[in-house]
Enzyme design. Structure first.
Site, PDB file in Angstrom:
ATOM      1  N   HIS A 143       5.744  -8.794  -3.910  1.00  0.00           N
ATOM      2  CA  HIS A 143       4.376  -9.152  -3.521  1.00  0.00           C
ATOM      3  C   HIS A 143       4.145 -10.648  -3.731  1.00  0.00           C
ATOM      4  CE1 HIS A 143       2.584  -5.107  -3.022  1.00  0.00           C
ATOM      5  NE2 HIS A 143       3.536  -4.748  -3.864  1.00  0.00           N
ATOM      6  N   GLY A 152       0.854  -1.180   0.000  1.00  0.00           N
ATOM      7  CA  GLY A 152       0.000   0.000   0.000  1.00  0.00           C
ATOM      8  C   GLY A 152       0.890   1.230   0.000  1.00  0.00           C
ATOM      9  N   GLU A 153       0.502   2.226   0.731  1.00  0.00           N
ATOM     10  CA  GLU A 153       1.293   3.460   0.824  1.00  0.00           C
ATOM     11  C   GLU A 153       1.819   3.558   2.250  1.00  0.00           C
ATOM     12  OE1 GLU A 153       3.324   6.586   0.540  1.00  0.00           O
ATOM     13  OE2 GLU A 153       1.627   6.871   1.895  1.00  0.00           O
ATOM     14  N   SER A 154       3.120   3.477   2.405  1.00  0.00           N
ATOM     15  CA  SER A 154       3.721   3.322   3.733  1.00  0.00           C
ATOM     16  C   SER A 154       3.422   4.478   4.677  1.00  0.00           C
ATOM     17  CB  SER A 154       5.231   3.099   3.618  1.00  0.00           C
ATOM     18  OG  SER A 154       5.846   4.146   2.899  1.00  0.00           O
ATOM     19  N   ILE A 166       6.379  -4.310  -7.615  1.00  0.00           N
ATOM     20  CA  ILE A 166       5.561  -3.165  -8.027  1.00  0.00           C
ATOM     21  C   ILE A 166       6.029  -1.951  -7.236  1.00  0.00           C
ATOM     22  CG2 ILE A 166       3.239  -2.198  -8.184  1.00  0.00           C
ATOM     23  CD1 ILE A 166       2.179  -5.097  -8.211  1.00  0.00           C
ATOM     24  N   ARG A 167       6.663  -1.003  -7.893  1.00  0.00           N
ATOM     25  CA  ARG A 167       7.236   0.166  -7.209  1.00  0.00           C
ATOM     26  C   ARG A 167       7.937  -0.271  -5.930  1.00  0.00           C
ATOM     27  NH1 ARG A 167       2.882   4.396  -6.016  1.00  0.00           N
ATOM     28  NH2 ARG A 167       2.100   2.554  -5.007  1.00  0.00           N
ATOM     29  N   ARG A 225      12.424   3.579  -0.375  1.00  0.00           N
ATOM     30  CA  ARG A 225      11.102   3.437  -0.991  1.00  0.00           C
ATOM     31  C   ARG A 225      11.186   3.586  -2.511  1.00  0.00           C
ATOM     32  NH1 ARG A 225       7.713   7.914   0.919  1.00  0.00           N
ATOM     33  NH2 ARG A 225       5.926   6.678   0.286  1.00  0.00           N
ATOM     34  N   CYS A 261       6.388  -5.376   0.774  1.00  0.00           N
ATOM     35  CA  CYS A 261       6.456  -4.072   0.107  1.00  0.00           C
ATOM     36  C   CYS A 261       6.323  -2.938   1.128  1.00  0.00           C
ATOM     37  CB  CYS A 261       5.430  -3.985  -1.019  1.00  0.00           C
ATOM     38  SG  CYS A 261       5.794  -2.692  -2.225  1.00  0.00           S
ATOM     39  N   GLU A 287       1.874 -12.486  -2.590  1.00  0.00           N
ATOM     40  CA  GLU A 287       0.442 -12.776  -2.652  1.00  0.00           C
ATOM     41  C   GLU A 287      -0.130 -12.651  -4.058  1.00  0.00           C
ATOM     42  OE1 GLU A 287       0.551  -8.325  -2.288  1.00  0.00           O
ATOM     43  OE2 GLU A 287       1.783  -9.985  -1.578  1.00  0.00           O
TER      44      GLU A 287
END
Length: 197
Positions: free
Chosen positions: A177, A54-56, A141-142, A113, A86, A179
């Site tokens: 990721h 998500g967004e840390s 992913i990023r 990041r 992530c 998952e």
């Protein structure tokens, strides 16, 4: 025996992590009860925890505001397993290299990041992971990258000569990721090896 698996449900691939832990449990003739963690009070009853991406900065702010951060720290202090992926890795680190992220300090690493680029730069790569017999199809992913590893931290996998999976006591952290594949072996490595040993 049923494994009670708490998935931090603030952001990220919550249902995908739930599916992965259920597949990993089934491989051990066990079941998993997935509990979505959105508020304090649920973590203490969990056997294992998953901290998704998500967004840390958002995740950090919400878990501290809701009192979940302290429960995660207590979970780790009790030696209970955690898989942080992530942004979950960033939040779990001792150094996120960003003052906006109030880290949990449960993995002795420094994390940069978005080191592997923006979303359009996302990629999949086969990784050799310590403890797995065959390569793992890692989805980046990023993705963050680990640029410092504490002396008690085991590096489980590298990509481009940089650590992307680590274990610090009961906590496994990945830049990728796991998952987002049908392969539950990272969840298995993080939880069932620890839970059954």
């Amino acid at each position: 025996m049923t494994l009670r698996a708490g998935v931090l449900a603030v952001q990220g691939d919550v249902s995908e992590h739930g599916d992965a832990i259920e597949r990993a449990a089934a491989a051990h003739d066990r079941t998993a009860e997935v509990v979505e963690i959105r508020e304090a009070g649920l973590v203490p009853d969990c056997d294992v925890l998953l901290l998704p991406g998500g967004e840390s900065t958002t995740i950090s702010r919400l878990i501290h505001r809701e009192g979940i951060a302290e429960e995660i720290e207590s979970h780790v202090e009790a030696g209970k397993p955690v898989l942080a992926t992530c942004a979950g890795l960033i939040v779990s680190a001792t150094d996120a290299q960003d003052d906006r992220v109030d880290t949990l300090n449960v993995i002795d690493v420094s994390v940069e990041r978005n080191a592997f680029g923006r979303q359009r730069d996302s990629f999949e790569a086969p990784l050799d992971v310590t403890g797995l017999n065959e390569s793992f199809p890692a989805v980046f992913i990023r993705a963050p990258v680990i640029d410092y590893v504490g002396e008690d931290v085991e590096v489980l996998a590298t990509w481009d000569d940089r650590p992307v999976a680590v274990r610090d006591g009961p906590v496994v952290g990945t830049s990728f990721h796991p998952e987002l594949t049908e392969d539950p072996r990272i969840h298995d490595l993080a939880f069932f090896d620890s839970v059954e040993s």
